[in-house]
Design a protein around this motif. Structure first.
Motif, mmCIF file in Angstrom:
data_model
loop_
_atom_site.group_PDB
_atom_site.id
_atom_site.type_symbol
_atom_site.label_atom_id
_atom_site.label_comp_id
_atom_site.label_asym_id
_atom_site.label_seq_id
_atom_site.Cartn_x
_atom_site.Cartn_y
_atom_site.Cartn_z
ATOM 1 N N ASP A 22 96.619 109.164 36.933
ATOM 2 C CA ASP A 22 97.283 109.044 38.234
ATOM 3 C C ASP A 22 96.467 108.178 39.189
ATOM 4 O OD1 ASP A 22 99.379 109.889 40.160
ATOM 5 O OD2 ASP A 22 97.700 110.860 41.166
ATOM 6 N N VAL A 23 95.144 108.370 39.203
ATOM 7 C CA VAL A 23 94.284 107.573 40.089
ATOM 8 C C VAL A 23 94.350 106.097 39.717
ATOM 9 C CG1 VAL A 23 91.897 107.134 40.758
ATOM 10 C CG2 VAL A 23 92.735 109.483 40.634
ATOM 11 N N VAL A 24 94.271 105.820 38.406
ATOM 12 C CA VAL A 24 94.304 104.431 37.951
ATOM 13 C C VAL A 24 95.668 103.802 38.236
ATOM 14 C CG1 VAL A 24 94.141 102.913 35.941
ATOM 15 C CG2 VAL A 24 92.544 104.821 36.199
ATOM 16 N N LYS A 25 96.735 104.581 38.055
ATOM 17 C CA LYS A 25 98.077 104.069 38.334
ATOM 18 C C LYS A 25 98.217 103.693 39.802
ATOM 19 C CE LYS A 25 102.981 105.310 38.000
ATOM 20 N NZ LYS A 25 103.945 106.367 37.600
ATOM 21 N N GLN A 26 97.682 104.540 40.693
ATOM 22 C CA GLN A 26 97.738 104.239 42.127
ATOM 23 C C GLN A 26 96.922 103.001 42.469
ATOM 24 O OE1 GLN A 26 96.657 107.717 44.365
ATOM 25 N NE2 GLN A 26 98.343 108.951 43.595
ATOM 26 N N ALA A 27 95.845 102.784 41.719
ATOM 27 C CA ALA A 27 95.007 101.609 41.968
ATOM 28 C C ALA A 27 95.672 100.334 41.471
ATOM 29 C CB ALA A 27 93.650 101.784 41.297
ATOM 30 N N GLY A 28 96.642 100.458 40.569
ATOM 31 C CA GLY A 28 97.385 99.299 40.092
ATOM 32 C C GLY A 28 96.592 98.382 39.188
ATOM 33 N N VAL A 29 95.705 98.937 38.366
ATOM 34 C CA VAL A 29 94.910 98.114 37.455
ATOM 35 C C VAL A 29 95.247 98.484 36.008
ATOM 36 C CG1 VAL A 29 93.037 97.906 39.114
ATOM 37 C CG2 VAL A 29 92.975 99.734 37.420
ATOM 38 N N GLU A 30 94.873 97.596 35.095
ATOM 39 C CA GLU A 30 95.145 97.840 33.680
ATOM 40 C C GLU A 30 93.960 98.567 33.059
ATOM 41 O OE1 GLU A 30 96.351 95.407 29.577
ATOM 42 O OE2 GLU A 30 95.876 94.322 31.443
ATOM 43 N N MET A 31 94.242 99.621 32.321
ATOM 44 C CA MET A 31 93.164 100.376 31.701
ATOM 45 C C MET A 31 93.679 101.060 30.446
ATOM 46 S SD MET A 31 93.140 104.034 31.920
ATOM 47 C CE MET A 31 94.389 105.199 32.454
ATOM 48 N N ARG A 32 92.736 101.541 29.629
ATOM 49 C CA ARG A 32 93.029 102.367 28.461
ATOM 50 C C ARG A 32 92.196 103.640 28.579
ATOM 51 N NH1 ARG A 32 96.042 98.714 28.181
ATOM 52 N NH2 ARG A 32 96.655 97.431 26.376
ATOM 53 N N LEU A 33 92.827 104.788 28.355
ATOM 54 C CA LEU A 33 92.129 106.065 28.425
ATOM 55 C C LEU A 33 92.081 106.668 27.035
ATOM 56 C CD1 LEU A 33 90.875 108.493 29.950
ATOM 57 C CD2 LEU A 33 93.206 109.330 30.325
ATOM 58 N N TYR A 34 90.887 107.068 26.600
ATOM 59 C CA TYR A 34 90.699 107.685 25.295
ATOM 60 C C TYR A 34 89.901 108.978 25.458
ATOM 61 C CZ TYR A 34 91.620 102.830 23.956
ATOM 62 O OH TYR A 34 92.154 101.584 23.828
ATOM 63 N N ARG A 35 90.233 109.941 24.626
ATOM 64 C CA ARG A 35 89.384 111.128 24.548
ATOM 65 C C ARG A 35 88.442 110.921 23.372
ATOM 66 N NH1 ARG A 35 90.574 117.323 22.722
ATOM 67 N NH2 ARG A 35 88.596 118.165 23.420
ATOM 68 N N SER A 36 87.164 110.818 23.671
ATOM 69 C CA SER A 36 86.204 110.445 22.645
ATOM 70 C C SER A 36 85.517 111.634 22.006
ATOM 71 C CB SER A 36 85.161 109.489 23.241
ATOM 72 O OG SER A 36 84.674 109.961 24.482
ATOM 73 N N GLY A 37 85.892 112.849 22.386
ATOM 74 C CA GLY A 37 85.318 114.024 21.744
ATOM 75 C C GLY A 37 85.011 115.114 22.744
ATOM 76 N N GLY A 38 85.434 116.347 22.420
ATOM 77 C CA GLY A 38 85.128 117.467 23.303
ATOM 78 C C GLY A 38 85.626 117.227 24.705
ATOM 79 N N GLU A 39 84.690 117.285 25.664
ATOM 80 C CA GLU A 39 85.045 117.094 27.073
ATOM 81 C C GLU A 39 84.741 115.676 27.542
ATOM 82 O OE1 GLU A 39 80.868 118.894 26.845
ATOM 83 O OE2 GLU A 39 82.774 119.047 25.805
ATOM 84 N N GLU A 40 84.637 114.737 26.616
ATOM 85 C CA GLU A 40 84.281 113.360 26.951
ATOM 86 C C GLU A 40 85.512 112.453 26.938
ATOM 87 O OE1 GLU A 40 81.329 112.144 24.191
ATOM 88 O OE2 GLU A 40 80.066 113.917 24.504
ATOM 89 N N PHE A 41 85.557 111.550 27.916
ATOM 90 C CA PHE A 41 86.616 110.554 28.015
ATOM 91 C C PHE A 41 85.989 109.162 28.097
ATOM 92 C CE2 PHE A 41 88.304 114.431 29.831
ATOM 93 C CZ PHE A 41 89.599 114.496 29.342
ATOM 94 N N THR A 42 86.702 108.206 27.579
ATOM 95 C CA THR A 42 86.295 106.807 27.704
ATOM 96 C C THR A 42 87.426 106.040 28.375
ATOM 97 O OG1 THR A 42 84.888 106.888 25.728
ATOM 98 C CG2 THR A 42 85.597 104.716 26.502
ATOM 99 N N VAL A 43 87.089 105.300 29.419
ATOM 100 C CA VAL A 43 88.073 104.491 30.129
ATOM 101 C C VAL A 43 87.638 103.030 30.031
ATOM 102 C CG1 VAL A 43 89.280 104.071 32.290
ATOM 103 C CG2 VAL A 43 88.512 106.378 31.737
ATOM 104 N N ILE A 44 88.542 102.183 29.586
ATOM 105 C CA ILE A 44 88.275 100.745 29.508
ATOM 106 C C ILE A 44 89.153 100.037 30.534
ATOM 107 C CG2 ILE A 44 88.429 98.691 28.061
ATOM 108 C CD1 ILE A 44 87.734 100.331 25.683
ATOM 109 N N PHE A 45 88.507 99.299 31.442
ATOM 110 C CA PHE A 45 89.214 98.548 32.474
ATOM 111 C C PHE A 45 89.245 97.071 32.070
ATOM 112 C CE2 PHE A 45 87.438 102.209 34.629
ATOM 113 C CZ PHE A 45 88.477 102.638 35.429
#
Length: 606
Positions: free
Chosen positions: A282-305
């Motif tokens: 939701d935050v990234v959508k409001q910012a209007g930028v292109e990104m990819r969100l991945y769950r990389s394990g457990g409680e970890e996330f990876t975001v690529i802008f």
């Protein structure tokens, strides 16, 4: 017919009508909303149309049989259930499926029916036109009707009244009160039954979908999914390197999440992770930028802008962290908060592969964790602002000795400086080293030697944190007496494990806010492992009377005595509060009556 026979006939026919209406509604709902077979998905509209027409055709056949038996509808029979079932069925088809073809065919059939069976008159023509307009209008506003329950009921009632009036004027007859009572009461009952059935079914399906989403969340870190994500991220990296473009990689991790799972369970943890993923998107959508969100394990996330600067990405990540920290996550009938830390980096031309970039982001994440959590580190992060100035303020805890009161020690309350003012900090999850440094500062600048501190659930459940505090106290440089307070009752296994470490060096554990935020049912199971409880009167003053508060205090004093643990009465604001405590032989007190939180040095001078 006798009244008894009429009543039995009415009730029996009404029950049959309800079963038929619910059966028809269930079938249409299943085909329209639930069924996922390829054949049904390909022919959904046709199946709904045929099923609706067949069902209504059967109703017409039953009504035709009734009319042949009793043309004037004087005998109590199938007339009113036919009418109600037809109206309810048309409503469900119009509002739930929006099938114009079925509705127009049925309006035509009703017109033919009235032409054949009704007594021609201007009234019947007007009634029919009004009913047809109402039915068509329902399709037009069907979305609003599904969103507003009151509108849904009123629309059902409007369709029913227009249809019932149309049938009533179709034949010359004298006013029959029983006819109206019978038809309207049955129709209202059908309205309630069908609408409640649909509402409860939708709620059940929604909850099932949520649970399925939560249960399937772990699959996002399966080997196959991880390999697919790794391949996609490698592809993004290769394209960026080939075109001499820069992408920003952010590694985000939920702070103290293992302890959170131990306290609230893994299913609750998955729900929190899903909510966090939604917040990030939701935050990234409001910012209007292109990104990819991945769950990389457990409680970890990876975001690529992609296509944004490191500074812009850092600002977005900071907003994600702030939103997560402010969110109240529902847990076991209450609410809990969590924080996240992040490490940010950008790709460089000398990077051999995406793994090098991930390693750099993880290193920056580790720095964020070491600096106190709930923060970010790396490329684009504004480091011009110094770390927030944190200090412990102290509020005195007094001890009654005979008829005199003496300062026993103080509760240390964390505060953050903003200019010349002090306020509650944005986060309390300090590292053990920071916590110890702040305690040491209090001891160096005041005469206090007995203190209590508050720990967050994550800090309390952290074995490393407990061992660090224990080592500090046993070193001889710590306070004479240290009490650890917790305001949320942890799992008994966590309490047993952590209190064993604290008790080995004389650190005591108290449960704060008993009787208000922490009920007896939660505290009872850990009483053998704690050293005391605190009752905060200020938490109850606005919603309970003095007598009710006093009754609660008596209960917790008795509980403490039976468990052979200490009791502190907090929130003492006047002499009456103190006199009541003296009457119950309470030994330790805290509250504004003795002093507000202040810098420890000033407390020592008081």
């Amino acid at each position: 017919m006798s009244v008894w026979a009429i009543s039995i006939s009415y009730i029996t026919t009404l029950l049959i009508s309800i079963f038929l209406a619910l059966g028809m509604t269930s079938l249409l709902y299943w085909v329209n909303d639930r069924a996922v077979s390829p054949f049904i998905e390909a022919h959904r509209n046709g199946i709904i149309r045929v099923a609706g027409l067949v069902y209504l055709g059967v109703l017409y056949a039953l009504q035709d049989m009734q009319y042949k038996v009793d043309p004037q509808m004087h005998v109590f029979g199938y007339h009113w259930p036919f009418l109600n079932l037809m109206l309810i069925s048309l409503y469900v088809i119009a509002v739930r499926t929006g099938d114009w073809v079925t509705i127009l065919i049925q309006e035509l059939c009703c017109g033919v029916y009235l032409w054949q069976y009704a007594h021609p008159s201007v009234q019947i023509l007007i009634a029919y036109v009004v009913w047809a307009i109402v039915l068509c209008g329902l399709i037009v506003i069907r979305q609003k009707l599904q969103e507003r329950r009151l509108w849904d009921y009123l629309a059902m009632l409007a369709l029913g009244l227009s249809g019932i009036i149309g049938i009533y004027v179709s034949q010359p007859r004298i006013f029959d009160l029983w006819w109206w009572v019978r038809d309207l009461s049955a129709y209202v009952i059908l309205i309630l039954a069908v609408d409640e059935y649909i509402r409860l079914t939708v709620i059940a399906d929604t909850r099932t979908g949520q649970l399925q989403r939560v249960a399937a969340y772990e699959q996002l870190t399966s080997t196959a999914v991880f390999a697919r994500n790794q391949g996609e991220m490698t592809s993004l990296f290769n394209v960026a390197q080939k075109n001499a473009q820069t992408i920003v990689v952010a590694a985000l991790d939920v702070d103290h999440f293992n302890e959170f799972n131990q306290q609230y369970g893994y299913l609750t943890g998955n729900i929190v992770l899903l909510t966090i993923a939604d917040i990030i998107q939701d935050v990234v959508k409001q910012a209007g930028v292109e990104m990819r969100l991945y769950r990389s394990g457990g409680e970890e996330f990876t975001v690529i802008f992609m296509g944004v600067s490191a500074r812009r990405a850092a600002k977005i990540v900071g907003e994600c962290l702030a939103r997560v920290a402010k969110t109240q996550f529902p847990v076991h009938g209450g609410y809990a908060t969590v924080t996240m830390s992040a490490g940010i980096t950008t790709t460089q031309q000398e990077d051999a592969n995406i793994g090098t970039v991930f390693a750099r982001a993880d290193d920056n994440l580790r720095v964020s964790k070491q600096c106190g959590r709930n923060r970010m580190n790396g490329n684009g992060v504004d480091t011009t602002n110094e770390a927030p100035s944190l200090k412990y303020f102290a509020q005195p805890i007094v001890e009654r000795s005979g008829e005199t009161l003496e300062i026993w020690g103080a509760e240390l309350l964390l505060r953050q400086q903003a200019g010349s003012k002090w306020h509650l900090p944005e986060y309390f999850d300090l590292r053990a080293e920071q916590q110890i440094a702040l305690i040491r500062e209090v001891l160096d600048r005041s005469l206090l030697r007995r203190v209590t501190i508050n720990l967050t659930p994550g800090q309390f459940a952290d074995t490393g944190f407990a061992r660090a505090l224990a080592s500090y106290v046993s070193s001889g440089h710590g306070p004479e007496q240290l009490i650890v307070e917790i305001t949320m009752v942890p799992d008994v296994t966590v309490v047993r494990r952590i209190t064993a470490i604290y008790r080995s060096v004389g650190i005591k554990v108290f449960i704060d806010d008993v009787g208000s935020d922490n009920s007896y049912e939660f505290v009872e199971k850990i009483l053998p492992y704690i050293d005391g409880v605190k009752f905060a009167m200020q938490n109850l003053r606005k919603r309970e009377s003095v007598d009710q508060i006093h009754e609660r205090i008596r209960f917790w004093i008795n509980t403490a005595k039976q468990a052979n643990i200490n009791f502190i009465l907090e929130g003492v604001e006047n002499q009456a509060d103190l006199d009541f405590g003296h009457h119950l032989d309470i030994e330790h007190y805290q509250g504004y009556f003795f002093g507000k939180p202040n810098l420890p040095a000033e407390l020592a001078l008081a």
